[in-house]
Structure formats: structure tokens, C-alpha cells
Design a protein around this motif. Sequence first.
Motif, PDB file in Angstrom:
ATOM      1  N   ALA A  84       0.832  -1.205   0.000  1.00 49.10           N
ATOM      2  CA  ALA A  84       0.000   0.000   0.000  1.00 49.10           C
ATOM      3  C   ALA A  84       0.866   1.254   0.000  1.00 49.10           C
ATOM      4  O   ALA A  84       0.596   2.205  -0.746  1.00 49.10           O
ATOM      5  CB  ALA A  84      -0.936  -0.012   1.203  1.00 49.10           C
ATOM      6  N   ILE A  85       1.900   1.270   0.811  1.00 53.26           N
ATOM      7  CA  ILE A  85       2.785   2.441   0.873  1.00 53.26           C
ATOM      8  C   ILE A  85       3.523   2.625  -0.446  1.00 53.26           C
ATOM      9  O   ILE A  85       3.677   3.745  -0.931  1.00 53.26           O
ATOM     10  CB  ILE A  85       3.759   2.331   2.066  1.00 53.26           C
ATOM     11  N   GLN A  86       3.956   1.519  -1.067  1.00 54.44           N
ATOM     12  CA  GLN A  86       4.638   1.624  -2.356  1.00 54.44           C
ATOM     13  C   GLN A  86       3.702   2.218  -3.411  1.00 54.44           C
ATOM     14  O   GLN A  86       4.087   3.106  -4.164  1.00 54.44           O
ATOM     15  CB  GLN A  86       5.145   0.268  -2.824  1.00 54.44           C
ATOM     16  N   LEU A  87       2.460   1.743  -3.453  1.00 53.26           N
ATOM     17  CA  LEU A  87       1.487   2.302  -4.396  1.00 53.26           C
ATOM     18  C   LEU A  87       1.242   3.776  -4.111  1.00 53.26           C
ATOM     19  O   LEU A  87       1.156   4.588  -5.026  1.00 53.26           O
ATOM     20  CB  LEU A  87       0.171   1.528  -4.327  1.00 53.26           C
ATOM     21  N   ALA A  88       1.116   4.113  -2.835  1.00 62.72           N
ATOM     22  CA  ALA A  88       0.853   5.506  -2.454  1.00 62.72           C
ATOM     23  C   ALA A  88       1.993   6.416  -2.891  1.00 62.72           C
ATOM     24  O   ALA A  88       1.752   7.490  -3.444  1.00 62.72           O
ATOM     25  CB  ALA A  88       0.624   5.604  -0.953  1.00 62.72           C
ATOM     26  N   THR A  89       3.214   5.997  -2.667  1.00 64.73           N
ATOM     27  CA  THR A  89       4.344   6.869  -2.977  1.00 64.73           C
ATOM     28  C   THR A  89       4.617   6.975  -4.472  1.00 64.73           C
ATOM     29  O   THR A  89       5.199   7.959  -4.912  1.00 64.73           O
ATOM     30  CB  THR A  89       5.622   6.413  -2.242  1.00 64.73           C
ATOM     31  N   TYR A 108      -3.070  10.434   1.440  1.00 65.86           N
ATOM     32  CA  TYR A 108      -2.498  10.704   0.129  1.00 65.86           C
ATOM     33  C   TYR A 108      -3.608  11.091  -0.840  1.00 65.86           C
ATOM     34  O   TYR A 108      -4.757  10.694  -0.669  1.00 65.86           O
ATOM     35  CB  TYR A 108      -1.799   9.453  -0.415  1.00 65.86           C
ATOM     36  N   ILE A 109      -3.235  11.822  -1.907  1.00 65.46           N
ATOM     37  CA  ILE A 109      -4.206  12.213  -2.922  1.00 65.46           C
ATOM     38  C   ILE A 109      -3.595  12.023  -4.311  1.00 65.46           C
ATOM     39  O   ILE A 109      -2.409  12.249  -4.513  1.00 65.46           O
ATOM     40  CB  ILE A 109      -4.677  13.684  -2.737  1.00 65.46           C
ATOM     41  N   ARG A 118      -8.495  10.516  -6.314  1.00 63.38           N
ATOM     42  CA  ARG A 118      -8.405   9.341  -5.451  1.00 63.38           C
ATOM     43  C   ARG A 118      -7.723   9.763  -4.155  1.00 63.38           C
ATOM     44  O   ARG A 118      -6.606  10.236  -4.176  1.00 63.38           O
ATOM     45  CB  ARG A 118      -7.623   8.217  -6.130  1.00 63.38           C
ATOM     46  N   PHE A 119      -8.448   9.592  -3.054  1.00 69.97           N
ATOM     47  CA  PHE A 119      -7.935   9.884  -1.722  1.00 69.97           C
ATOM     48  C   PHE A 119      -7.627   8.541  -1.072  1.00 69.97           C
ATOM     49  O   PHE A 119      -8.455   7.634  -1.094  1.00 69.97           O
ATOM     50  CB  PHE A 119      -8.991  10.640  -0.917  1.00 69.97           C
ATOM     51  N   LEU A 120      -6.457   8.403  -0.515  1.00 70.74           N
ATOM     52  CA  LEU A 120      -6.025   7.140   0.073  1.00 70.74           C
ATOM     53  C   LEU A 120      -5.587   7.364   1.513  1.00 70.74           C
ATOM     54  O   LEU A 120      -4.822   8.283   1.795  1.00 70.74           O
ATOM     55  CB  LEU A 120      -4.863   6.562  -0.734  1.00 70.74           C
ATOM     56  N   MET A 121      -6.108   6.535   2.419  1.00 72.79           N
ATOM     57  CA  MET A 121      -5.674   6.543   3.806  1.00 72.79           C
ATOM     58  C   MET A 121      -5.078   5.178   4.114  1.00 72.79           C
ATOM     59  O   MET A 121      -5.684   4.148   3.811  1.00 72.79           O
ATOM     60  CB  MET A 121      -6.833   6.796   4.763  1.00 72.79           C
ATOM     61  N   ILE A 122      -3.907   5.168   4.697  1.00 75.87           N
ATOM     62  CA  ILE A 122      -3.259   3.934   5.136  1.00 75.87           C
ATOM     63  C   ILE A 122      -3.007   4.064   6.623  1.00 75.87           C
ATOM     64  O   ILE A 122      -2.343   5.006   7.069  1.00 75.87           O
ATOM     65  CB  ILE A 122      -1.917   3.705   4.402  1.00 75.87           C
ATOM     66  N   ALA A 123      -3.568   3.142   7.400  1.00 75.75           N
ATOM     67  CA  ALA A 123      -3.385   3.174   8.854  1.00 75.75           C
ATOM     68  C   ALA A 123      -2.803   1.848   9.314  1.00 75.75           C
ATOM     69  O   ALA A 123      -3.298   0.780   8.947  1.00 75.75           O
ATOM     70  CB  ALA A 123      -4.711   3.432   9.555  1.00 75.75           C
ATOM     71  N   ILE A 131      -6.800   0.168   4.985  1.00 77.72           N
ATOM     72  CA  ILE A 131      -6.558   0.961   3.789  1.00 77.72           C
ATOM     73  C   ILE A 131      -7.930   1.404   3.282  1.00 77.72           C
ATOM     74  O   ILE A 131      -8.823   0.570   3.117  1.00 77.72           O
ATOM     75  CB  ILE A 131      -5.820   0.150   2.713  1.00 77.72           C
ATOM     76  N   MET A 132      -8.095   2.695   3.069  1.00 84.23           N
ATOM     77  CA  MET A 132      -9.360   3.217   2.574  1.00 84.23           C
ATOM     78  C   MET A 132      -9.081   4.110   1.375  1.00 84.23           C
ATOM     79  O   MET A 132      -8.162   4.937   1.409  1.00 84.23           O
ATOM     80  CB  MET A 132     -10.092   4.032   3.634  1.00 84.23           C
ATOM     81  N   GLU A 133      -9.865   3.925   0.326  1.00 81.81           N
ATOM     82  CA  GLU A 133      -9.735   4.773  -0.858  1.00 81.81           C
ATOM     83  C   GLU A 133     -11.093   5.361  -1.197  1.00 81.81           C
ATOM     84  O   GLU A 133     -12.104   4.654  -1.192  1.00 81.81           O
ATOM     85  CB  GLU A 133      -9.202   3.978  -2.041  1.00 81.81           C
ATOM     86  N   ILE A 134     -11.104   6.657  -1.482  1.00 83.99           N
ATOM     87  CA  ILE A 134     -12.312   7.361  -1.893  1.00 83.99           C
ATOM     88  C   ILE A 134     -12.061   7.871  -3.304  1.00 83.99           C
ATOM     89  O   ILE A 134     -11.055   8.534  -3.561  1.00 83.99           O
ATOM     90  CB  ILE A 134     -12.628   8.528  -0.943  1.00 83.99           C
ATOM     91  N   ILE A 135     -12.995   7.548  -4.207  1.00 88.03           N
ATOM     92  CA  ILE A 135     -12.851   7.923  -5.610  1.00 88.03           C
ATOM     93  C   ILE A 135     -14.022   8.824  -5.998  1.00 88.03           C
ATOM     94  O   ILE A 135     -15.179   8.505  -5.713  1.00 88.03           O
ATOM     95  CB  ILE A 135     -12.843   6.677  -6.517  1.00 88.03           C
ATOM     96  N   GLY A 136     -13.720   9.941  -6.639  1.00 88.38           N
ATOM     97  CA  GLY A 136     -14.768  10.848  -7.091  1.00 88.38           C
ATOM     98  C   GLY A 136     -14.209  12.201  -7.460  1.00 88.38           C
ATOM     99  O   GLY A 136     -13.004  12.373  -7.606  1.00 88.38           O
ATOM    100  N   ASP A 137     -15.099  13.161  -7.603  1.00 92.17           N
ATOM    101  CA  ASP A 137     -14.708  14.524  -7.932  1.00 92.17           C
ATOM    102  C   ASP A 137     -15.004  15.393  -6.706  1.00 92.17           C
ATOM    103  O   ASP A 137     -16.136  15.792  -6.478  1.00 92.17           O
ATOM    104  CB  ASP A 137     -15.492  15.018  -9.150  1.00 92.17           C
TER     105      ASP A 137
END
Length: 155
Positions: A84-89, A108-109, A118-123, A131-137
Motif C-alpha cells: 500500500a505504501i509503495q502504491l501511495a508513494t 495521500y491524494i 483518489r484519496f487514500l488513507m493507510i493506517a 486501507i481506505m480509498e475514496i474515488i470521485g470529484d
Amino acid sequence: MMKRLSVIIVSLLLALPILAQYGNTDQLFAAYSGREGYKTVVMGRKMIAMMQKECGEKTNVIENIRQISILSTEHSDSLLLNAAIQLATQDYELISMTNENAEMTGFYINEALSDEKRFLMIAHREDEEVIMEIIGDFKITDISKLSKLGSSGKE
């Protein structure tokens, strides 16, 4: 010291093929979906609209969310966390990160497309990964409005 360094290097080399198999977060979520010990939740527009209606919240940000995906496990999984961190970075820009007492939360955004973000939270906690991802405008500042939907009616 040399032995410890060797173990770390070997571990990283063994993990690289596993980490490289996820080209994006969709693939990461799909790979863990249905696995024992992992929980995935995907909410589409209709579910998000029902949440909005239930709490009576009037906000345009909800209408512009296409999907919310959550992947969690109740154990520490360093391969999942590292992937997840690799994808985020590589695909996202860091908004903020806290790292205290072996607990880490990163936000991350990805704003590469003008009509979809795409908003990404990694905890990471000692006994869980989320890991949570929000997709939209939406705007980054609108994300806080979503947390109100999930917590309304709870005290």
C-alpha cells in the motif's frame, strides 16, 4: 550488525516480486478480497446516498463520490502495508502522515485526472492494517464531511 543488515536485505528482495504485482489500488483490493482474515467493504453511489439521507446531511461532496473502498485486517501484515505504501508513494502525493509509538497513519491524494480524484488513507496499528480509498470529484477539504456521515447518531 552485518547479519541483521543481511536479513533485512534478503527480506526486501523476497518481498519485491510480491509488492510489484499490484499496479494500482484496485488490484491490491481485489487481491485481498475474500481472503481469510481480511475484510473488504465497497460502497457505491447508491449506498453513499442512503447514508447521506439517513443522517440528513446536505452536502454536494457526497453526490460526487463514486466509490469508497475499505480493506482491513485484525493482524499486522507487513506485505500489505508495504504494498500500500509503495502504491501511495508512486501514484499519490502525500497530504500528511503521523507516526508515533509504532502507529502510522498516512493520507495521500491522486489528482491526475481532472474529473476524478483518489484519496487514500493507510493506517497501521500493532494489531491491524486499514486501507481506505475514496474515488470521485471532490476537494481535499470535503473529505472531513464524510467522517460526519459515518459518526452521526453515535456517541
